[in-house]
Design an enzyme around this catalytic site. Structure first.
Site, PDB file in Angstrom:
ATOM      1  N   LYS A   1     -29.172  99.040  44.474  1.00  9.44           N
ATOM      2  CA  LYS A   1     -27.932  99.619  43.952  1.00  9.44           C
ATOM      3  C   LYS A   1     -26.775  98.726  44.383  1.00  9.44           C
ATOM      4  CE  LYS A   1     -24.976 102.776  42.449  1.00  9.44           C
ATOM      5  NZ  LYS A   1     -24.774 102.950  40.996  1.00  9.44           N
TER       6      LYS A   1
ATOM      7  N   CYS B   1     -18.586  97.684  36.825  1.00  7.76           N
ATOM      8  CA  CYS B   1     -18.753  99.133  37.004  1.00  7.76           C
ATOM      9  C   CYS B   1     -17.636  99.858  36.260  1.00  7.76           C
ATOM     10  CB  CYS B   1     -18.716  99.522  38.468  1.00  7.76           C
ATOM     11  SG  CYS B   1     -18.859 101.320  38.621  1.00  7.76           S
TER      12      CYS B   1
HETATM   13  C1  DHB Z   1     -22.110 102.856  38.071  1.00  7.22           C
HETATM   14  C2  DHB Z   1     -21.957 101.515  38.286  1.00  7.22           C
HETATM   15  C3  DHB Z   1     -22.215 100.643  37.261  1.00  7.22           C
HETATM   16  O1  DHB Z   1     -22.081  99.319  37.380  1.00  7.22           O
HETATM   17  C4  DHB Z   1     -22.626 101.145  36.026  1.00  7.22           C
HETATM   18  O2  DHB Z   1     -22.852 100.321  35.009  1.00  7.22           O
HETATM   19  C5  DHB Z   1     -22.771 102.462  35.838  1.00  7.22           C
HETATM   20  C6  DHB Z   1     -22.518 103.322  36.858  1.00  7.22           C
HETATM   21  C7  DHB Z   1     -21.763 103.843  39.089  1.00  7.22           C
HETATM   22  O3  DHB Z   1     -22.273 103.852  40.200  1.00  7.22           O
HETATM   23  O4  DHB Z   1     -20.919 104.683  38.743  1.00  7.22           O
END
Ligand code: DHB
Length: 308
Positions: free
Chosen positions: A44, A127
């Protein structure tokens, strides 16, 4: 059938691995990936501090897709500094995904993680779920500046996870940034940010954070993913290898990512939905497709898409 892949000089036993974000936060989850048929262990995206993430519900499936606004729940990078040497005992590449709320944070995390010698580092520039923090991948100047600074401290192969781009001029710009910053690989695409799904029974949004806006994944995003893989493949011509991400549910989907120019693929929504057995199934399905096409390896399919 040879399903191995080579990315930036690192050999992957198979070209099929998890996507950052999918069941890869905790030691237990990462060990499960280590024991599975996945061709790598991808963490993650990690931040400086440990995070619980956004309020729930924050991940929901709907017909042919998923929407999420997780908010980067993770253990904080120091826990992964401790974990990475252990993850390397599973004898497959470890990819550490790094995020941050500002450039200094990215630098601090990437330096500390680099010192644990993961096989590769994937910088998350995309993100979509952090209120007040736009996706860096859409700001070409900021992305270039950050990648340049990171390149000076990261000694292992360094790649970046990009958001989907929707116009060729943006592919041109980003491809030039990647080459200038000496990026070793790219993962495309991250979830399609800021989608909205409505519950037909309750007339409400289906997730809580950000007014219901969230990143889309699953089958519905495959054409966007393939287009981005193809667009970067045409521009980078093999100089920077591509990991294809987005909408993979079957061996045929993987084959299409390979044709578009991906050397390996990552599985997000399908892994969340099916668990680690998805890697066995996809491996078998991909082998069958390649055999039917008369190919001996996944590598032979890379970039073979023909235009009409
Ligand atoms: C999250 C992070 C990401 O890069 C993504 O594409 C989707 C969700 C997150 O943790 O919210």
């Amino acid at each position: 059938m040879n399903l191995a892949a080579d990315i930036a000089g690192i050999t992957f036993p198979t070209c099929i691995m998890n996507a950052a974000g999918a069941r890869c936060v905790t030691a237990d989850e990462l060990e499960t990936i280590g024991r599975s048929r996945a061709g790598a262990i991808v963490t993650k995206s990690m931040t400086r501090e440990a995070r619980d993430g956004n309020p729930t519900p924050r991940y929901v499936t709907f017909p042919h897709g998923s929407i999420n606004s997780m908010g980067l729940p993770n253990l904080g990078y120091q826990s992964y500094v401790t974990l990475i040497p252990h993850l390397k005992t599973f004898k497959k590449p470890v990819i550490a995904s790094v995020a941050g709320f500002n450039p200094d944070e990215f630098l601090e995390i990437a330096s500390a993680i680099d010192a644990t010698h993961p096989h590769l580092i994937e910088i998350n520039l995309s993100c979509p779920n952090l209120e007040g923090h736009p996706q860096i991948g859409y700001d070409f100047e900021a992305a270039a500046h950050l990648l340049n600074r990171l390149r000076k401290v990261v000694t292992c192969p360094m790649g970046t996870k990009l958001p989907p781009y929707f116009d060729p001029v943006h592919h041109d710009h980003m491809a030039a940034v990647l080459e200038r910053c000496r990026v070793d690989f790219i993962s495309v695409i991250n979830s399609v940010g800021n989608g909205l799904v409505i519950d037909p029974d309750t007339d409400t949004t289906v997730i809580t954070p950000k007014g219901g806006f969230g990143g889309l994944g699953g089958a519905i995003i495959k054409p966007v993913a393939l287009a981005n893989v193809r667009a970067f493949s045409l521009r980078l011509q093999g100089r920077i290898p591509i990991i294809g991400v987005g909408g993979i549910e079957t061996g045929q989907d993987i084959y299409e990512h390979l044709l578009a120019g991906a050397s390996a693929v990552q599985i997000g929504t399908a892994f969340v939905e099916e668990g680690e057995h998805v890697f066995d199934r996809l491996e078998q399905e991909l082998a069958a497709v390649l055999q039917k096409k008369g190919l001996q390896s996944a590598a032979e399919a890379v970039g073979r898409l023909e235009e009409l």
